[in-house]
Design a protein around this motif. Structure first.
Motif, PDB file in Angstrom:
ATOM      1  N   LYS A  22      66.144  22.978  69.501  1.00 23.95           N
ATOM      2  CA  LYS A  22      65.472  22.721  70.774  1.00 23.95           C
ATOM      3  C   LYS A  22      64.101  23.378  70.714  1.00 23.95           C
ATOM      4  CE  LYS A  22      69.080  20.686  72.316  1.00 23.95           C
ATOM      5  NZ  LYS A  22      69.124  19.257  72.413  1.00 23.95           N
ATOM      6  N   LYS A  23      63.158  22.854  71.499  1.00 24.23           N
ATOM      7  CA  LYS A  23      61.791  23.364  71.454  1.00 24.23           C
ATOM      8  C   LYS A  23      61.282  23.623  72.871  1.00 24.23           C
ATOM      9  CE  LYS A  23      60.264  19.834  68.920  1.00 24.23           C
ATOM     10  NZ  LYS A  23      59.397  19.027  68.049  1.00 24.23           N
ATOM     11  N   ALA A  24      60.638  24.778  73.053  1.00 21.11           N
ATOM     12  CA  ALA A  24      60.081  25.127  74.363  1.00 21.11           C
ATOM     13  C   ALA A  24      58.697  25.733  74.183  1.00 21.11           C
ATOM     14  CB  ALA A  24      60.980  26.128  75.075  1.00 21.11           C
ATOM     15  N   VAL A  25      57.777  25.337  75.071  1.00 24.31           N
ATOM     16  CA  VAL A  25      56.464  25.974  75.128  1.00 24.31           C
ATOM     17  C   VAL A  25      56.391  26.687  76.479  1.00 24.31           C
ATOM     18  CG1 VAL A  25      55.254  23.889  75.990  1.00 24.31           C
ATOM     19  CG2 VAL A  25      53.960  25.741  74.903  1.00 24.31           C
ATOM     20  N   ILE A  26      56.158  27.986  76.418  1.00 25.93           N
ATOM     21  CA  ILE A  26      56.089  28.796  77.629  1.00 25.93           C
ATOM     22  C   ILE A  26      54.632  28.954  78.021  1.00 25.93           C
ATOM     23  CG2 ILE A  26      56.550  31.060  78.640  1.00 25.93           C
ATOM     24  CD1 ILE A  26      59.012  31.201  76.765  1.00 25.93           C
ATOM     25  N   ASP A  27      54.331  28.542  79.239  1.00 27.71           N
ATOM     26  CA  ASP A  27      52.997  28.668  79.822  1.00 27.71           C
ATOM     27  C   ASP A  27      52.964  30.019  80.531  1.00 27.71           C
ATOM     28  OD1 ASP A  27      50.483  28.206  80.894  1.00 27.71           O
ATOM     29  OD2 ASP A  27      51.200  26.799  82.422  1.00 27.71           O
ATOM     30  N   LEU A  28      52.421  31.039  79.860  1.00 31.75           N
ATOM     31  CA  LEU A  28      52.476  32.411  80.357  1.00 31.75           C
ATOM     32  C   LEU A  28      51.157  32.802  81.010  1.00 31.75           C
ATOM     33  CD1 LEU A  28      54.243  35.004  80.450  1.00 31.75           C
ATOM     34  CD2 LEU A  28      53.088  35.688  78.331  1.00 31.75           C
ATOM     35  N   THR A  29      51.195  32.989  82.340  1.00 42.80           N
ATOM     36  CA  THR A  29      49.986  33.392  83.078  1.00 42.80           C
ATOM     37  C   THR A  29      50.215  34.617  83.959  1.00 42.80           C
ATOM     38  OG1 THR A  29      50.481  31.947  84.955  1.00 42.80           O
ATOM     39  CG2 THR A  29      49.146  31.005  83.172  1.00 42.80           C
ATOM     40  N   THR A  30      51.420  35.112  84.039  1.00 42.07           N
ATOM     41  CA  THR A  30      51.750  36.183  84.987  1.00 42.07           C
ATOM     42  C   THR A  30      51.167  37.536  84.588  1.00 42.07           C
ATOM     43  OG1 THR A  30      53.527  37.234  86.226  1.00 42.07           O
ATOM     44  CG2 THR A  30      53.955  36.811  83.905  1.00 42.07           C
ATOM     45  N   SER A  31      50.871  38.340  85.602  1.00 43.61           N
ATOM     46  CA  SER A  31      50.471  39.723  85.368  1.00 43.61           C
ATOM     47  C   SER A  31      51.597  40.678  85.761  1.00 43.61           C
ATOM     48  CB  SER A  31      49.216  40.061  86.187  1.00 43.61           C
ATOM     49  OG  SER A  31      49.506  40.010  87.577  1.00 43.61           O
ATOM     50  N   ASP A  32      52.755  40.123  86.097  1.00 41.09           N
ATOM     51  CA  ASP A  32      53.897  40.879  86.594  1.00 41.09           C
ATOM     52  C   ASP A  32      54.742  41.404  85.422  1.00 41.09           C
ATOM     53  OD1 ASP A  32      56.358  41.714  87.681  1.00 41.09           O
ATOM     54  OD2 ASP A  32      56.301  40.171  89.242  1.00 41.09           O
ATOM     55  N   LEU A  33      54.784  42.715  85.269  1.00 39.20           N
ATOM     56  CA  LEU A  33      55.527  43.342  84.174  1.00 39.20           C
ATOM     57  C   LEU A  33      57.016  42.985  84.220  1.00 39.20           C
ATOM     58  CD1 LEU A  33      55.627  45.215  81.732  1.00 39.20           C
ATOM     59  CD2 LEU A  33      55.795  47.146  83.314  1.00 39.20           C
ATOM     60  N   ALA A  34      57.588  42.935  85.419  1.00 38.75           N
ATOM     61  CA  ALA A  34      59.014  42.603  85.545  1.00 38.75           C
ATOM     62  C   ALA A  34      59.300  41.199  85.019  1.00 38.75           C
ATOM     63  CB  ALA A  34      59.461  42.729  87.001  1.00 38.75           C
ATOM     64  N   LYS A  35      58.383  40.267  85.229  1.00 42.13           N
ATOM     65  CA  LYS A  35      58.571  38.905  84.708  1.00 42.13           C
ATOM     66  C   LYS A  35      58.443  38.886  83.187  1.00 42.13           C
ATOM     67  CE  LYS A  35      57.228  36.370  88.839  1.00 42.13           C
ATOM     68  NZ  LYS A  35      56.239  35.462  89.447  1.00 42.13           N
ATOM     69  N   ILE A  36      57.544  39.691  82.637  1.00 38.45           N
ATOM     70  CA  ILE A  36      57.399  39.762  81.181  1.00 38.45           C
ATOM     71  C   ILE A  36      58.692  40.286  80.571  1.00 38.45           C
ATOM     72  CG2 ILE A  36      56.209  40.967  79.276  1.00 38.45           C
ATOM     73  CD1 ILE A  36      54.538  38.714  80.494  1.00 38.45           C
ATOM     74  N   GLU A  37      59.223  41.360  81.164  1.00 43.72           N
ATOM     75  CA  GLU A  37      60.450  41.953  80.624  1.00 43.72           C
ATOM     76  C   GLU A  37      61.671  41.059  80.860  1.00 43.72           C
ATOM     77  OE1 GLU A  37      60.182  46.664  80.586  1.00 43.72           O
ATOM     78  OE2 GLU A  37      59.882  45.870  82.629  1.00 43.72           O
ATOM     79  N   GLY A  38      61.781  40.495  82.048  1.00 46.42           N
ATOM     80  CA  GLY A  38      62.964  39.702  82.384  1.00 46.42           C
ATOM     81  C   GLY A  38      62.916  38.269  81.924  1.00 46.42           C
ATOM     82  N   ARG A  39      61.912  37.548  82.358  1.00 39.58           N
ATOM     83  CA  ARG A  39      61.870  36.109  82.067  1.00 39.58           C
ATOM     84  C   ARG A  39      61.422  35.810  80.646  1.00 39.58           C
ATOM     85  NH1 ARG A  39      59.166  32.562  86.224  1.00 39.58           N
ATOM     86  NH2 ARG A  39      60.312  31.015  85.055  1.00 39.58           N
ATOM     87  N   LEU A  40      60.507  36.624  80.098  1.00 35.93           N
ATOM     88  CA  LEU A  40      60.032  36.333  78.738  1.00 35.93           C
ATOM     89  C   LEU A  40      60.898  37.030  77.698  1.00 35.93           C
ATOM     90  CD1 LEU A  40      57.985  34.944  76.897  1.00 35.93           C
ATOM     91  CD2 LEU A  40      56.574  36.996  77.057  1.00 35.93           C
ATOM     92  N   ILE A  41      60.892  38.351  77.678  1.00 33.45           N
ATOM     93  CA  ILE A  41      61.589  39.086  76.612  1.00 33.45           C
ATOM     94  C   ILE A  41      63.098  38.831  76.659  1.00 33.45           C
ATOM     95  CG2 ILE A  41      62.112  41.374  75.691  1.00 33.45           C
ATOM     96  CD1 ILE A  41      59.246  42.208  76.679  1.00 33.45           C
TER      97      ILE A  41
END
Length: 154
Positions: A22-41
């Protein structure tokens, strides 16, 4: 014989389709650390585990732009990125976790070159695992035209 050959071709095609990555491209624009840790990492790790359990893989590209640049620079003070005391205290840890995504899951990180100029980010100040691309739009268009599903993290 022709029927047997045709049946084998169809069966091999079905087996291959079941194991498709499967293939996904993540459009990352957030400055929210919690989103980086939770949704991305954590999200990338969780989704990779999910697809691997189904004998599939996940090929992920993360396109960095907007307010997300600060998570990928070595020294935020040398940029026009908004300072973030919470992130600055955890920067080394976050950089290590992001780099592990490249090592453990082959995640590709691409940074918008246009935005780098606007934020006065020198490529020497970008963490090593980043690929610099002409623009975020080019990265998103190329990925989607190559079959990557669009996943926004705003």
């Amino acid at each position: 014989m022709k029927k047997l050959f045709l049946v084998l071709v169809i069966l091999l095609g079905l087996l291959r389709a079941d194991g498709d990555t499967k293939k996904a491209v993540i459009d990352l624009t957030t400055s929210d650390l919690a989103k980086i840790e939770g949704r991305l990492i954590k999200g990338v790790a969780f989704n990779n585990a999910h697809y691997q359990s189904d004998s599939k893989g996940l090929d992920t590209i993360v396109v960095i732009h907007g307010e997300a640049y600060k998570f990928f620079v070595k020294d935020i003070a040398k940029t026009k990125c908004k300072k973030d005391k919470e992130f600055e205290a955890k920067a080394k840890e976050i950089h290590q976790k992001l780099e592990l995504l490249t090592k453990n899951y082959s995640v590709k990180f691409q940074m918008c070159g246009v935005g780098m100029k606007l934020k006065e980010i020198n490529k020497d100040n970008v963490v090593e695992f980043i690929e610099i691309i002409p623009s975020a739009m080019v990265g998103l268009i190329d990925a989607q035209n190559n079959g990557y599903a669009f996943v926004p993290i705003y």
